[in-house]
Design a protein around this motif. Structure first.
Motif, mmCIF file in Angstrom:
data_model
loop_
_atom_site.group_PDB
_atom_site.id
_atom_site.type_symbol
_atom_site.label_atom_id
_atom_site.label_comp_id
_atom_site.label_asym_id
_atom_site.label_seq_id
_atom_site.Cartn_x
_atom_site.Cartn_y
_atom_site.Cartn_z
ATOM 1 N N ASN A 285 -30.012 -20.997 27.886
ATOM 2 C CA ASN A 285 -30.659 -22.284 27.619
ATOM 3 C C ASN A 285 -31.738 -22.189 26.541
ATOM 4 N N TRP A 286 -32.112 -20.981 26.180
ATOM 5 C CA TRP A 286 -33.060 -20.818 25.071
ATOM 6 C C TRP A 286 -32.396 -21.380 23.820
ATOM 7 N N PRO A 287 -33.019 -22.347 23.148
ATOM 8 C CA PRO A 287 -32.346 -23.025 22.029
ATOM 9 C C PRO A 287 -31.771 -22.082 20.982
ATOM 10 N N ALA A 288 -32.506 -21.041 20.622
ATOM 11 C CA ALA A 288 -32.014 -20.122 19.581
ATOM 12 C C ALA A 288 -30.738 -19.422 20.033
ATOM 13 N N LEU A 289 -30.756 -18.907 21.263
ATOM 14 C CA LEU A 289 -29.590 -18.201 21.775
ATOM 15 C C LEU A 289 -28.440 -19.171 22.037
ATOM 16 N N GLY A 290 -28.757 -20.336 22.604
ATOM 17 C CA GLY A 290 -27.715 -21.317 22.864
ATOM 18 C C GLY A 290 -27.003 -21.753 21.603
ATOM 19 N N LEU A 291 -27.745 -21.918 20.519
ATOM 20 C CA LEU A 291 -27.146 -22.325 19.254
ATOM 21 C C LEU A 291 -26.171 -21.274 18.737
ATOM 22 N N VAL A 292 -26.587 -20.008 18.757
ATOM 23 C CA VAL A 292 -25.715 -18.942 18.264
ATOM 24 C C VAL A 292 -24.485 -18.806 19.151
ATOM 25 N N LEU A 293 -24.646 -18.918 20.460
ATOM 26 C CA LEU A 293 -23.485 -18.843 21.361
ATOM 27 C C LEU A 293 -22.503 -19.976 21.083
ATOM 28 N N GLU A 294 -23.021 -21.165 20.821
ATOM 29 C CA GLU A 294 -22.137 -22.289 20.522
ATOM 30 C C GLU A 294 -21.378 -22.045 19.220
ATOM 31 N N ARG A 295 -22.041 -21.484 18.220
ATOM 32 C CA ARG A 295 -21.348 -21.159 16.961
ATOM 33 C C ARG A 295 -20.289 -20.087 17.199
ATOM 34 N N LEU A 296 -20.591 -19.131 18.076
ATOM 35 C CA LEU A 296 -19.594 -18.095 18.384
ATOM 36 C C LEU A 296 -18.380 -18.695 19.079
ATOM 37 N N ARG A 297 -18.601 -19.673 19.952
ATOM 38 C CA ARG A 297 -17.470 -20.331 20.624
ATOM 39 C C ARG A 297 -16.575 -21.046 19.606
ATOM 40 N N GLN A 298 -17.201 -21.586 18.581
ATOM 41 C CA GLN A 298 -16.439 -22.350 17.582
ATOM 42 C C GLN A 298 -15.771 -21.465 16.543
#
Length: 299
Positions: A285-298
């Motif tokens: 839920n940390w915005p920085a980590l969540g953003l990178v994880l979402e990019r990895l999913r895509q």
């Protein structure tokens, strides 16, 4: 109960000794003992009992350690959830193997540098075991790891895993030997491939036992024990060793072709490398980590 003391108890249940907990958390065995003793007083129950020269958790201690894992995850999630939609800022620490960093992470870093300039990313090149050790002690925030379908990598229950991609791997051999032992264009299964090279020297990975596990498994199915003469975590060096006639070893099937080197597919059983993104539970839920994880999913 103070959550820091709960972490000492949880790590003791996981690591098995106060010395290991002290090393993990960067403190002393005396401090670990004092913190757990205070936790015992707070809980009103005995948490430890003698076990030879060491100690072990009592039944009450084991139950509290199980609760401690959930409590620590919930506390971390609550802290990070205060503003999950905030602009990603800070420094995200990522450790992973070179292929995933180059192929998967670097394009994301380049894009985020333009879109989110307040977010910094520190990159550390590590094999899976090294990256997971750093994740366990909060040395990093994100681990990019891999395993093989024939040598699965188990993870702790407090780790969240995102499957990224998989790729077929084969056996790299000198082209002259491939033509001599296998023939040109002939379909053979993995066991026949290994049998053909049973008298060769074999090349493993110097920093990850999974490669050697796969080699030994397939060799055992072919009825022999491989001679593990060389080890390298560099695929370029593995290729150089093969071309020099010093051994055979695992390589991705999609490697660029080099003159004199052939990568024989491994089928029945197939061999695939599987890449993952791994984080501590409750941290995404940390915005920085969540953003990178979402990019990895895509990706």
């Amino acid at each position: 109960m103070e959550t820091r003391r709960l972490q000492y108890l949880y790590e003791l249940s996981r690591m098995g000794s106060m010395r290991a907990v002290a090393d993990l958390l960067g403190t002393t065995t005396s401090s670990v003992s004092q913190q757990i003793a205070q936790l015992s007083r707070e809980a009103g129950v005995r948490l430890l009992e003698p076990d030879g020269r060491g100690v072990r958790l009592t039944p009450a201690g084991r139950r509290l350690a199980e609760h401690a894992q959930s409590i620590l995850v919930a506390v971390e999630a609550a802290r990070l959830d205060l503003d999950p939609r905030a602009e990603p800022t800070g420094t995200l620490r990522v450790a992973g193997f070179a292929t995933a960093i180059r192929a998967t992470l670097m394009p994301i870093i380049e894009d985020l540098a333009l879109r989110h300039p307040q977010l910094g990313i520190v990159v550390l090149e590590h094999e899976p075991g090294e990256a997971m050790n750093q994740l366990a002690v909060d040395g990093i925030d994100l681990a990019l790891t891999y395993d093989y379908n024939l040598s699965p990598d188990p993870v702790e229950s407090d780790v969240e895993t995102l499957a990224l991609w998989s790729a077929p791997w084969g056996l790299g051999v000198p082209t002259a030997d491939a033509e001599k032992f296998i023939g040109i264009g002939r379909e053979v299964d993995a066991i026949e491939v290994f049998s053909a090279f049973r008298h060769h020297q074999w090349i493993g990975n110097s920093r990850n036992i999974a490669d050697e596990n796969v080699l030994r498994l397939l060799a055992s199915m072919a009825g022999f024990e491989p001679t593990m003469s060389h080890k390298s975590d560099s695929l370029d060096l593995v290729e150089d060793l093969i071309l020099a006639g010093l051994g055979v070893g695992l390589l991705p099937e999609n490697r660029p072709i080099r003159a004199g080197l052939t990568i024989l597919p491994l089928r029945n059983p197939d061999l695939r490398l599987r890449a993952y993104a791994r984080t501590r539970r409750g941290r995404s839920n940390w915005p920085a980590l969540g953003l990178v994880l979402e990019r990895l999913r895509q990706s």
